[in-house]
Design an enzyme around this catalytic site. Sequence first.
Site, short mmCIF file in Angstrom:
data_model
loop_
_atom_site.label_atom_id
_atom_site.label_comp_id
_atom_site.label_asym_id
_atom_site.label_seq_id
_atom_site.Cartn_x
_atom_site.Cartn_y
_atom_site.Cartn_z
N LYS A 52 -1.05 9.27 46.31
CA LYS A 52 -0.89 9.97 46.59
C LYS A 52 -2.66 11.05 47.17
CE LYS A 52 2.40 13.87 47.25
NZ LYS A 52 3.40 14.95 45.71
N SER A 59 -2.22 14.03 36.30
CA SER A 59 -1.87 14.50 35.43
C SER A 59 -3.12 14.25 33.98
CB SER A 59 -1.00 14.39 35.00
OG SER A 59 0.25 15.56 35.99
N ALA A 63 -5.37 15.44 30.69
CA ALA A 63 -4.76 15.52 29.44
C ALA A 63 -6.36 15.31 29.14
CB ALA A 63 -4.35 14.23 29.25
N GLN A 64 -6.23 16.56 28.04
CA GLN A 64 -7.34 16.98 26.95
C GLN A 64 -7.10 16.68 25.57
OE1 GLN A 64 -7.02 21.67 27.02
NE2 GLN A 64 -7.38 21.70 28.95
N GLY A 66 -5.60 13.90 23.72
CA GLY A 66 -6.39 12.25 23.44
C GLY A 66 -4.91 11.69 23.39
N GLU A 132 -2.40 17.24 16.36
CA GLU A 132 -1.58 18.29 16.69
C GLU A 132 -0.13 18.56 16.52
OE1 GLU A 132 -2.44 17.48 21.22
OE2 GLU A 132 -4.02 15.83 20.97
N HIS A 249 4.33 23.38 27.99
CA HIS A 249 3.38 23.64 26.64
C HIS A 249 3.31 24.54 25.87
CE1 HIS A 249 -0.96 22.58 24.68
NE2 HIS A 249 -0.54 21.98 24.86
N ARG A 295 6.65 21.31 19.68
CA ARG A 295 5.39 21.88 21.41
C ARG A 295 6.94 22.83 21.56
NH1 ARG A 295 2.73 18.63 24.67
NH2 ARG A 295 0.55 18.42 23.48
N HIS A 356 5.05 21.62 31.35
CA HIS A 356 3.35 20.45 31.04
C HIS A 356 4.23 19.07 31.24
CE1 HIS A 356 0.09 19.01 29.33
NE2 HIS A 356 1.05 18.31 27.79
N ARG A 391 8.57 15.74 23.14
CA ARG A 391 7.46 14.48 23.30
C ARG A 391 6.45 14.41 21.98
NH1 ARG A 391 2.98 13.86 25.53
NH2 ARG A 391 2.91 15.74 26.52
N SER A 396 1.90 10.48 25.44
CA SER A 396 2.09 9.65 26.46
C SER A 396 0.91 9.37 27.68
CB SER A 396 2.78 11.25 27.39
OG SER A 396 1.48 12.04 26.93
N LEU A 397 -0.58 10.15 26.93
CA LEU A 397 -1.33 7.91 27.91
C LEU A 397 -0.60 7.23 26.72
CD1 LEU A 397 -4.50 10.43 27.61
CD2 LEU A 397 -3.14 10.27 29.30
#
Length: 555
Positions: A52, A59, A63-64, A66, A132, A249, A295, A356, A391, A396-397
Amino acid sequence: MQGPPTRRYLAGFDPGAVRVRRYDAVILGSGIAGVYTALELPEGARVAIVTKDAAHASSSSLAQGGIAVSLDDGDSPELHFRDSLAAGAGLCDEKSVWTLVNGAAANIESLIRYGVKFDRGEGRGDISLTREGAHSVNRVIHSGDTTGREVCDTLIASAWDREGIDIHERTYAMDIVTDAAGACVGVLAVDIASGEPTLFETGVVVCATGGYGQVYRYTTNPDIATGDGLCMAYRAGAELADLEFVQFHPTVLNHDENDEFLISEAVRGEGGILLNAGGERFMGRYHAMGELAPRDVVSRAIYAEMRQAGAPSVSLDVTHKGRGYLEKRFPNIFRTCLAYGIDISKDLIPVAPAEHYSMGGIRADLAGRTNVPGLYAVGECACTGIHGANRLASNSLLEGLVFGRIIAKGIAEGLGRRPAEPDAAAIIKEGSREGPVGPDGAAEPLSHVKAGTMRMEAKSAMTHGAGIIRSKEGLTQAGLKMGAIWSEVAGAGLEGIEGYELYNSISLSRMVIASALEREESRGAHYRSDFPEQRDEWRRSIVVRRGQPQGRRGV
Ligand code: SIN
């Protein structure tokens, strides 16, 4: 919920004016899941990535923290499995989670072969591992605090170089076209600048369009995350599941000029602490894991502290780590905060929760297949049961990688024996007769101002009624608001991307609200103040499908 039914196709086109391109597979979305799936397909395959915005706008790129992978000596896929299940609050699909954790290491090796650079330090293979929320050990590999950008830039560069992969940027996919048997035969898309329609003819569509954070007022998702992929799949007959599970988040910058910038959970993983308006470190009162609790727990705790103090934020304190360390470990966060006058080595960071990630999505099996023949779903837009009700951070990655590879393998096996494609142009002509608006533009179009106002009203209604804390009353109010907007949007002429996005986001918001109302319990990210307990009878998904009445439909 009342209101006009969902259209089958967003808008009609004159098939004679539609340009046709044919591909072996069409992938919607250019985040990690989409691009990795494309790269994992055989070199000879003709693949289109339809995206798009610019290819790097996703997103995934933002991602920060990892990617979770059990590399440390004290870790194992079993432990990663257990942590994922615990975070998912009883709703994870165990087979999916096993597939995820067991596929992690091999796919990370493959990323490294593509050229992705992870920070080095201690740990197996010298890759640096951080912690995390809700992880019982350090297992998150990272590239500074811009892991997503490093991974996506590397993969996208490989995709641009690969003969056989065409990346169609700034191209808005409107609908998945299906034949009389309900199977995928193509994707109808428009070039955003010119408005010219293209039909991408194919028997294989992979939806990798990300989440729907933009249905909320506050989100870390980019502007493009309006849930188009889910809505397209829904209109094509795909089942959607677990839509009520939306992750907020805990720590998003709360500054007058920026309320969407993520302050990675890794900041807490490296020792950052949360303080309320009175300067008290409060997380110990809510969970034994303190700042590194799951989270949903941290977000609700922050929300409660904010409400109690009447404050717009709480503070994240990482000053004790020192400037040298912070600049090196979190360069992007350091620089961005400084641009807003916050020196994180000296100042507290004002943070508040924001939407998030969506755990729910297009229902897919272990091979990424949906109930629509030829349609696959991968990444945030998919619901394979990996995340359950909440999650685990940095899964996710990983999901995009592990399931992208599996899907590519499945597609590759079928490539040689795909039957001749049916005439999708004729199907569009037939299908577009169903919608209230055809090429003759029969209905009154929504004005730009009206669409903008509706969008903001809808986002606020979602944040207030279907946000971190929900109740029957709040959800009902949000549902009424959304129903009123829907009545106007559903019957209107949709002009341009703004109209299509509005249609999709209202349609999806209604489904999120209906599912959240139906789930009379609290589980993971779905918290009902009127049903604060988890209930065994609700250990199941709520599934929605076009043509089925909204109502009780869990499986
Ligand atoms: C973060 O860096 O806090 C986000 C990681 C994630 O969403 O998994």
